[in-house]
Write a protein that holds these residues in place. Structure first.
Motif, PDB file in Angstrom:
ATOM      1  N   MET A 206       0.858  -1.193   0.000  1.00  0.00           N
ATOM      2  CA  MET A 206       0.000   0.000   0.000  1.00  0.00           C
ATOM      3  C   MET A 206       0.889   1.236   0.000  1.00  0.00           C
ATOM      4  N   SER A 207       0.686   2.110  -0.945  1.00  0.00           N
ATOM      5  CA  SER A 207       1.556   3.279  -0.970  1.00  0.00           C
ATOM      6  C   SER A 207       0.798   4.534  -1.373  1.00  0.00           C
ATOM      7  N   GLU A 208      -0.475   4.593  -1.025  1.00  0.00           N
ATOM      8  CA  GLU A 208      -1.252   5.777  -1.436  1.00  0.00           C
ATOM      9  C   GLU A 208      -1.115   6.942  -0.461  1.00  0.00           C
ATOM     10  N   LEU A 209      -0.338   6.737   0.593  1.00  0.00           N
ATOM     11  CA  LEU A 209      -0.140   7.831   1.543  1.00  0.00           C
ATOM     12  C   LEU A 209       0.522   9.036   0.879  1.00  0.00           C
ATOM     13  N   VAL A 210       0.091  10.199   1.298  1.00  0.00           N
ATOM     14  CA  VAL A 210       0.678  11.447   0.815  1.00  0.00           C
ATOM     15  C   VAL A 210       2.006  11.667   1.543  1.00  0.00           C
ATOM     16  N   ILE A 211       3.083  11.786   0.779  1.00  0.00           N
ATOM     17  CA  ILE A 211       4.410  11.929   1.390  1.00  0.00           C
ATOM     18  C   ILE A 211       5.139  13.134   0.805  1.00  0.00           C
ATOM     19  N   GLY A 212       5.680  13.960   1.683  1.00  0.00           N
ATOM     20  CA  GLY A 212       6.464  15.115   1.255  1.00  0.00           C
ATOM     21  C   GLY A 212       7.580  15.380   2.245  1.00  0.00           C
ATOM     22  N   ALA A 213       8.123  16.599   2.196  1.00  0.00           N
ATOM     23  CA  ALA A 213       9.292  16.902   3.021  1.00  0.00           C
ATOM     24  C   ALA A 213       9.267  18.343   3.507  1.00  0.00           C
ATOM     25  N   HIS A 214      10.080  18.572   4.524  1.00  0.00           N
ATOM     26  CA  HIS A 214      10.316  19.946   4.963  1.00  0.00           C
ATOM     27  C   HIS A 214      11.301  20.578   3.989  1.00  0.00           C
ATOM     28  N   VAL A 215      10.946  21.761   3.481  1.00  0.00           N
ATOM     29  CA  VAL A 215      11.761  22.381   2.431  1.00  0.00           C
ATOM     30  C   VAL A 215      12.059  23.849   2.742  1.00  0.00           C
ATOM     31  N   ASP A 216      12.954  24.409   1.974  1.00  0.00           N
ATOM     32  CA  ASP A 216      13.280  25.829   2.062  1.00  0.00           C
ATOM     33  C   ASP A 216      12.048  26.660   1.684  1.00  0.00           C
ATOM     34  N   GLN A 217      11.890  27.794   2.339  1.00  0.00           N
ATOM     35  CA  GLN A 217      10.665  28.577   2.182  1.00  0.00           C
ATOM     36  C   GLN A 217      10.642  29.534   0.987  1.00  0.00           C
ATOM     37  N   THR A 218      11.759  29.671   0.274  1.00  0.00           N
ATOM     38  CA  THR A 218      11.797  30.666  -0.811  1.00  0.00           C
ATOM     39  C   THR A 218      10.834  30.313  -1.941  1.00  0.00           C
ATOM     40  N   ASP A 219      10.869  29.058  -2.384  1.00  0.00           N
ATOM     41  CA  ASP A 219       9.933  28.619  -3.427  1.00  0.00           C
ATOM     42  C   ASP A 219       9.476  27.184  -3.137  1.00  0.00           C
ATOM     43  N   PRO A 220       8.534  27.048  -2.235  1.00  0.00           N
ATOM     44  CA  PRO A 220       8.095  25.697  -1.842  1.00  0.00           C
ATOM     45  C   PRO A 220       7.441  24.917  -2.983  1.00  0.00           C
ATOM     46  N   ILE A 221       6.897  25.637  -3.960  1.00  0.00           N
ATOM     47  CA  ILE A 221       6.269  24.947  -5.098  1.00  0.00           C
ATOM     48  C   ILE A 221       7.359  24.242  -5.915  1.00  0.00           C
ATOM     49  N   ALA A 222       8.430  24.967  -6.211  1.00  0.00           N
ATOM     50  CA  ALA A 222       9.549  24.362  -6.952  1.00  0.00           C
ATOM     51  C   ALA A 222      10.160  23.213  -6.151  1.00  0.00           C
ATOM     52  N   GLU A 223      10.248  23.389  -4.839  1.00  0.00           N
ATOM     53  CA  GLU A 223      10.807  22.327  -3.987  1.00  0.00           C
ATOM     54  C   GLU A 223       9.919  21.081  -4.045  1.00  0.00           C
ATOM     55  N   ALA A 224       8.616  21.294  -4.012  1.00  0.00           N
ATOM     56  CA  ALA A 224       7.674  20.162  -4.100  1.00  0.00           C
ATOM     57  C   ALA A 224       7.827  19.458  -5.439  1.00  0.00           C
ATOM     58  N   GLN A 225       7.924  20.250  -6.498  1.00  0.00           N
ATOM     59  CA  GLN A 225       8.029  19.661  -7.838  1.00  0.00           C
ATOM     60  C   GLN A 225       9.345  18.909  -8.010  1.00  0.00           C
ATOM     61  N   ALA A 226      10.408  19.414  -7.415  1.00  0.00           N
ATOM     62  CA  ALA A 226      11.711  18.736  -7.508  1.00  0.00           C
ATOM     63  C   ALA A 226      11.674  17.369  -6.827  1.00  0.00           C
ATOM     64  N   ARG A 227      10.720  17.202  -5.925  1.00  0.00           N
ATOM     65  CA  ARG A 227      10.581  15.922  -5.191  1.00  0.00           C
ATOM     66  C   ARG A 227       9.366  15.126  -5.653  1.00  0.00           C
ATOM     67  N   ARG A 228       8.620  15.655  -6.606  1.00  0.00           N
ATOM     68  CA  ARG A 228       7.331  15.092  -7.013  1.00  0.00           C
ATOM     69  C   ARG A 228       6.449  14.839  -5.800  1.00  0.00           C
ATOM     70  N   ALA A 229       6.455  15.797  -4.894  1.00  0.00           N
ATOM     71  CA  ALA A 229       5.733  15.654  -3.627  1.00  0.00           C
ATOM     72  C   ALA A 229       4.460  16.501  -3.629  1.00  0.00           C
ATOM     73  N   PRO A 230       3.335  15.921  -3.224  1.00  0.00           N
ATOM     74  CA  PRO A 230       2.089  16.681  -3.185  1.00  0.00           C
ATOM     75  C   PRO A 230       1.955  17.584  -1.963  1.00  0.00           C
ATOM     76  N   VAL A 231       2.827  17.377  -0.973  1.00  0.00           N
ATOM     77  CA  VAL A 231       2.815  18.238   0.217  1.00  0.00           C
ATOM     78  C   VAL A 231       4.241  18.598   0.618  1.00  0.00           C
ATOM     79  N   VAL A 232       4.377  19.778   1.201  1.00  0.00           N
ATOM     80  CA  VAL A 232       5.662  20.189   1.774  1.00  0.00           C
ATOM     81  C   VAL A 232       5.370  20.912   3.087  1.00  0.00           C
ATOM     82  N   GLN A 233       6.435  21.072   3.856  1.00  0.00           N
ATOM     83  CA  GLN A 233       6.353  21.869   5.079  1.00  0.00           C
ATOM     84  C   GLN A 233       7.470  22.897   5.041  1.00  0.00           C
ATOM     85  N   MET A 234       7.218  24.042   5.639  1.00  0.00           N
ATOM     86  CA  MET A 234       8.264  25.070   5.666  1.00  0.00           C
ATOM     87  C   MET A 234       8.071  25.984   6.868  1.00  0.00           C
TER      88      MET A 234
END
Ligand SMILES: [Zn+2]
Length: 265
Positions: free
Chosen positions: A1-29
């Protein structure tokens, strides 16, 4: 099972770009300096409204982590009062960027203090805060007289805030490193926390550089720390909540951590 939403804590300057660089649907900052009393700042070009729009357009959910220095439990007025103010400021800013939640550490009272005073200060903080996005209280690894290291203290906080107005908007963020280093059995921690809070809204998935019950807060990449891999994965799986990895490194390390975790879910 791997449908869980997984992301990371990222730099706050451009969290959208950080999310995209990780293919992550969520980020924290963070919003601004995690160690300072200076109010929140939105570093994103265009400011809060632009970030809110860009996040919605990109389908990226953003969590905001309040500064580490926020301690609404303390009996020290010179820390508690500015902490409450800072918490409200971050709440307002989190709402402005359309954040999914605001994470704050449980804090602590002074060594000689009765923890009951800290529980009551938590009640007052919840009542005093205009809660606009879910306020997620996180367990901590150590600290003297901490409010959310051990289960009985988490119980104390929850008993106290239960009667506060806005309590339905208060949730829980379970950090696996903090639970392990704080001395809570990972075999049962999800069940134990849920029995107290009724909910786990977010998981901070981190390995720990330190031993069980060490009280140290040093995160590690998955498999590079002291937490049993299957146990770590089982906590994430059982919690069933969105996951933020606060592990060392940048996009490459995070993507490797996501893969490590998904393999075991
Ligand atoms: Zn954490």
């Amino acid at each position: 099972m791997s449908e869980l939403v997984i992301g990371a804590h990222v730099d706050q300057t451009d969290p959208i770009a950080e999310a995209q660089a990780r293919r992550a649907p969520v980020v924290q900052m963070f919003l601004g300096d995690p160690q300072g009393y200076k109010g929140p700042e939105v570093a994103y070009a265009g400011g809060a409204a632009a970030l809110r729009e860009a996040a919605a357009a990109a389908g990226v959910g953003i969590y905001v982590h309040a500064p580490y220095i926020v301690n609404v439990a303390t009996t020290n007025n010179r820390i508690r009062i500015p902490s409450r103010k800072l918490l409200q400021q971050h709440m307002d800013a989190a709402a402005e960027i359309g954040a999914l939640g605001l994470i704050v550490h449980g804090g602590h009272v002074n060594k000689a203090d009765d923890p009951a005073k800290g529980f009551d200060n938590w009640r007052k903080a919840v009542e005093a805060t205009d809660i606009k996005v879910p306020l997620l209280i996180e367990n901590t690894a150590g600290g003297d007289n901490a409010m959310t290291r051990y289960l009985e203290r988490i119980q104390g906080v929850w008993d106290a805030i239960g009667s506060a107005e806005g309590a339905d908007q208060v949730g829980f963020c379970l950090d696996t490193c903090h639970a392990h280093a704080g001395g809570n059995a990972l075999e049962s921690v999800v069940e134990d926390v849920r029995a107290i809070t009724g909910r786990i809204d977010l998981v901070h998935a981190n390995d720990s550089r330190d031993d069980f019950d060490s009280g140290a807060d040093r995160h590690a990449n998955f498999g590079a720390g002291r937490i049993d891999p299957d146990l770590l994965a089982s906590v994430v799986r059982d919690a069933g909540a969105p996951v933020i990895c606060e592990t060392p490194g940048g996009a490459d390390e995070h993507v490797a951590d996501f893969a490590w975790l998904r393999e075991r879910l």
